[in-house]
Design a protein around this motif. Sequence first.
Motif, mmCIF file in Angstrom:
data_model
loop_
_atom_site.group_PDB
_atom_site.id
_atom_site.type_symbol
_atom_site.label_atom_id
_atom_site.label_comp_id
_atom_site.label_asym_id
_atom_site.label_seq_id
_atom_site.Cartn_x
_atom_site.Cartn_y
_atom_site.Cartn_z
ATOM 1 N N PRO A 1 0.716 -1.539 -0.069
ATOM 2 C CA PRO A 1 0.187 0.240 0.566
ATOM 3 C C PRO A 1 0.194 1.372 0.419
ATOM 4 O O PRO A 1 1.975 1.050 0.346
ATOM 5 C CB PRO A 1 -0.646 0.217 1.187
ATOM 6 C CG PRO A 1 -0.224 -0.924 2.299
ATOM 7 C CD PRO A 1 0.830 -1.734 1.761
ATOM 8 N N GLU A 2 0.564 2.661 -0.400
ATOM 9 C CA GLU A 2 0.950 3.829 0.039
ATOM 10 C C GLU A 2 1.181 3.615 1.362
ATOM 11 O O GLU A 2 0.779 3.441 1.996
ATOM 12 C CB GLU A 2 0.361 5.153 -0.497
ATOM 13 C CG GLU A 2 -0.021 4.789 -1.784
ATOM 14 C CD GLU A 2 1.368 5.235 -2.876
ATOM 15 O OE1 GLU A 2 2.487 6.176 -2.357
ATOM 16 O OE2 GLU A 2 1.445 4.594 -3.871
ATOM 17 N N ALA A 3 2.326 5.054 1.333
ATOM 18 C CA ALA A 3 2.564 4.549 2.581
ATOM 19 C C ALA A 3 1.399 5.551 3.822
ATOM 20 O O ALA A 3 1.466 6.563 3.196
ATOM 21 C CB ALA A 3 4.113 5.521 3.495
ATOM 22 N N ALA A 4 0.636 5.112 4.489
ATOM 23 C CA ALA A 4 0.037 6.378 5.178
ATOM 24 C C ALA A 4 0.406 6.847 6.035
ATOM 25 O O ALA A 4 1.625 7.586 6.922
ATOM 26 C CB ALA A 4 -1.000 5.344 6.481
ATOM 27 N N ALA A 5 -0.899 8.557 5.966
ATOM 28 C CA ALA A 5 0.473 9.694 6.333
ATOM 29 C C ALA A 5 -0.160 9.585 7.975
ATOM 30 O O ALA A 5 -1.459 8.586 8.543
ATOM 31 C CB ALA A 5 -0.687 10.433 6.476
ATOM 32 N N PRO A 6 0.085 10.311 8.731
ATOM 33 C CA PRO A 6 0.048 9.906 10.244
ATOM 34 C C PRO A 6 -1.308 10.331 11.227
ATOM 35 O O PRO A 6 -1.774 11.711 10.355
ATOM 36 C CB PRO A 6 1.260 11.013 11.211
ATOM 37 C CG PRO A 6 1.686 11.640 10.413
ATOM 38 C CD PRO A 6 1.542 11.180 8.741
ATOM 39 N N ALA A 7 -1.740 10.019 12.002
ATOM 40 C CA ALA A 7 -2.995 10.596 12.399
ATOM 41 C C ALA A 7 -3.027 11.528 13.153
ATOM 42 O O ALA A 7 -4.536 12.173 14.051
ATOM 43 C CB ALA A 7 -4.231 8.880 12.711
ATOM 44 N N ALA A 8 -1.727 12.282 14.246
ATOM 45 C CA ALA A 8 -2.138 13.076 15.075
ATOM 46 C C ALA A 8 -0.743 13.338 14.911
ATOM 47 O O ALA A 8 0.354 13.576 13.556
ATOM 48 C CB ALA A 8 -2.278 12.305 16.306
ATOM 49 N N ASN A 9 -0.208 14.121 15.923
ATOM 50 C CA ASN A 9 0.968 15.026 15.969
ATOM 51 C C ASN A 9 2.346 14.395 15.775
ATOM 52 O O ASN A 9 2.683 14.464 16.834
ATOM 53 C CB ASN A 9 0.947 16.165 16.934
ATOM 54 C CG ASN A 9 2.183 17.099 17.006
ATOM 55 O OD1 ASN A 9 2.443 17.036 15.817
ATOM 56 N ND2 ASN A 9 2.041 18.065 17.881
ATOM 57 N N TYR A 10 2.774 13.452 14.671
ATOM 58 C CA TYR A 10 3.413 12.378 15.193
ATOM 59 C C TYR A 10 3.738 12.059 14.087
ATOM 60 O O TYR A 10 3.292 12.577 12.563
ATOM 61 C CB TYR A 10 3.607 11.200 15.589
ATOM 62 C CG TYR A 10 2.731 10.478 15.025
ATOM 63 C CD1 TYR A 10 3.069 9.286 14.597
ATOM 64 C CD2 TYR A 10 1.003 10.239 15.239
ATOM 65 C CE1 TYR A 10 1.833 8.778 13.600
ATOM 66 C CE2 TYR A 10 0.481 9.582 15.065
ATOM 67 C CZ TYR A 10 1.299 8.897 13.762
ATOM 68 O OH TYR A 10 -0.415 7.617 13.535
ATOM 69 N N VAL A 11 5.395 12.049 13.773
ATOM 70 C CA VAL A 11 5.972 11.320 12.278
ATOM 71 C C VAL A 11 5.717 10.150 11.996
ATOM 72 O O VAL A 11 5.240 9.525 13.090
ATOM 73 C CB VAL A 11 7.472 12.578 11.574
ATOM 74 C CG1 VAL A 11 7.758 13.216 12.127
ATOM 75 C CG2 VAL A 11 7.685 11.146 12.213
ATOM 76 N N PRO A 12 5.225 9.696 10.843
ATOM 77 C CA PRO A 12 5.591 7.601 10.583
ATOM 78 C C PRO A 12 6.572 7.134 10.917
ATOM 79 O O PRO A 12 5.830 5.420 11.223
ATOM 80 C CB PRO A 12 4.678 7.699 8.644
ATOM 81 C CG PRO A 12 5.295 8.862 8.261
ATOM 82 C CD PRO A 12 5.001 10.490 9.600
ATOM 83 N N TYR A 13 7.432 7.536 10.307
ATOM 84 C CA TYR A 13 9.185 6.863 11.284
ATOM 85 C C TYR A 13 10.420 8.098 10.906
ATOM 86 O O TYR A 13 9.949 9.442 10.528
ATOM 87 C CB TYR A 13 9.424 6.323 10.007
ATOM 88 C CG TYR A 13 9.599 6.992 8.011
ATOM 89 C CD1 TYR A 13 10.413 7.588 8.283
ATOM 90 C CD2 TYR A 13 8.955 6.902 7.764
ATOM 91 C CE1 TYR A 13 11.727 7.881 6.840
ATOM 92 C CE2 TYR A 13 9.138 7.415 5.716
ATOM 93 C CZ TYR A 13 10.339 7.997 6.277
ATOM 94 O OH TYR A 13 10.188 8.978 4.818
ATOM 95 N N VAL A 14 11.297 7.619 11.492
ATOM 96 C CA VAL A 14 12.361 8.310 12.303
ATOM 97 C C VAL A 14 13.225 7.381 12.049
ATOM 98 O O VAL A 14 13.679 6.734 12.757
ATOM 99 C CB VAL A 14 12.698 8.748 13.363
ATOM 100 C CG1 VAL A 14 13.614 9.525 14.000
ATOM 101 C CG2 VAL A 14 11.029 9.846 13.689
ATOM 102 N N VAL A 15 14.406 8.118 10.836
ATOM 103 C CA VAL A 15 16.024 7.599 10.779
ATOM 104 C C VAL A 15 16.158 8.341 11.895
ATOM 105 O O VAL A 15 16.895 9.450 11.314
ATOM 106 C CB VAL A 15 16.177 7.974 9.644
ATOM 107 C CG1 VAL A 15 17.640 7.289 9.127
ATOM 108 C CG2 VAL A 15 15.142 6.647 8.132
ATOM 109 N N SER A 16 17.385 7.221 12.724
ATOM 110 C CA SER A 16 18.476 7.515 13.194
ATOM 111 C C SER A 16 19.739 6.792 13.048
ATOM 112 O O SER A 16 20.129 5.160 13.615
ATOM 113 C CB SER A 16 17.733 7.587 14.403
ATOM 114 O OG SER A 16 19.242 7.987 15.496
ATOM 115 N N GLY A 17 20.888 7.160 12.282
ATOM 116 C CA GLY A 17 21.772 6.450 12.177
ATOM 117 C C GLY A 17 21.059 5.631 11.004
ATOM 118 O O GLY A 17 20.826 5.860 10.095
#
Length: 155
Positions: A17-33
Motif C-alpha cells: 500500500p501507499e505509506a499512510a500519513a500520520p493520524a496525529a502530531n507525530y511522524v510515520p517513521y524516524v531514521v536515526s543513524g
Amino acid sequence: MTGTIDARLAELGIDLPEAAAPAANYVPYVVSGNLVYVSGQVPVVNGQIGYQGKVGAEYTTEEGAEVARVCGLNIIAQVKAACGGDLDRVQRVVKLGGFVNCVDGFAEQPVVINGASDLMVEVFGDKGRHARFAVGTNALPRNAAVEIDAVVEIR
C-alpha cells in the motif's frame, strides 16, 4: 531496475500500500543513524482503518493474524518510504512490537502477531527474523484490532 526485495514481493503477489500519513502530531517513521523507527501501524486499507473491534469477539485468532499481516504490509510501506523506495537497503528487521485489541481472558496474542512476523520472514528471508513482543490491551486508537510498530536496520 527492480530490486531483489521488490522482485520477492512480486513473486509473492504482494502489492504494497501507499505509506499512510500520520493520524496525529507525530511522524510515520524516524531514521536515526542506521535504524528506522516505524510508528505504530494500524490496519489501514485504502486510507481507512479496515478492521475495527476486538480479537476474541469480532475476530477469531486466525482473522487477527490476517489483520496483523495488513499492519506488517503498512510497516514495509513505511520502511520503503524511509529508504527512498529501495527496500534492498534493509539489513535486518530488528524488532516488532505488537498490540492486540482483545477481550478479557484472550491469551493468543503471539499467534495473532505471527501474521506480521511471518510476513517479515517471507519478504526479507533471514533478515526478517526479529525480536518482538505481543501484548493484549482493552483498546487501541480508533478501535483498531491490531497495532504494530517496528525497528529496522538499514544501510
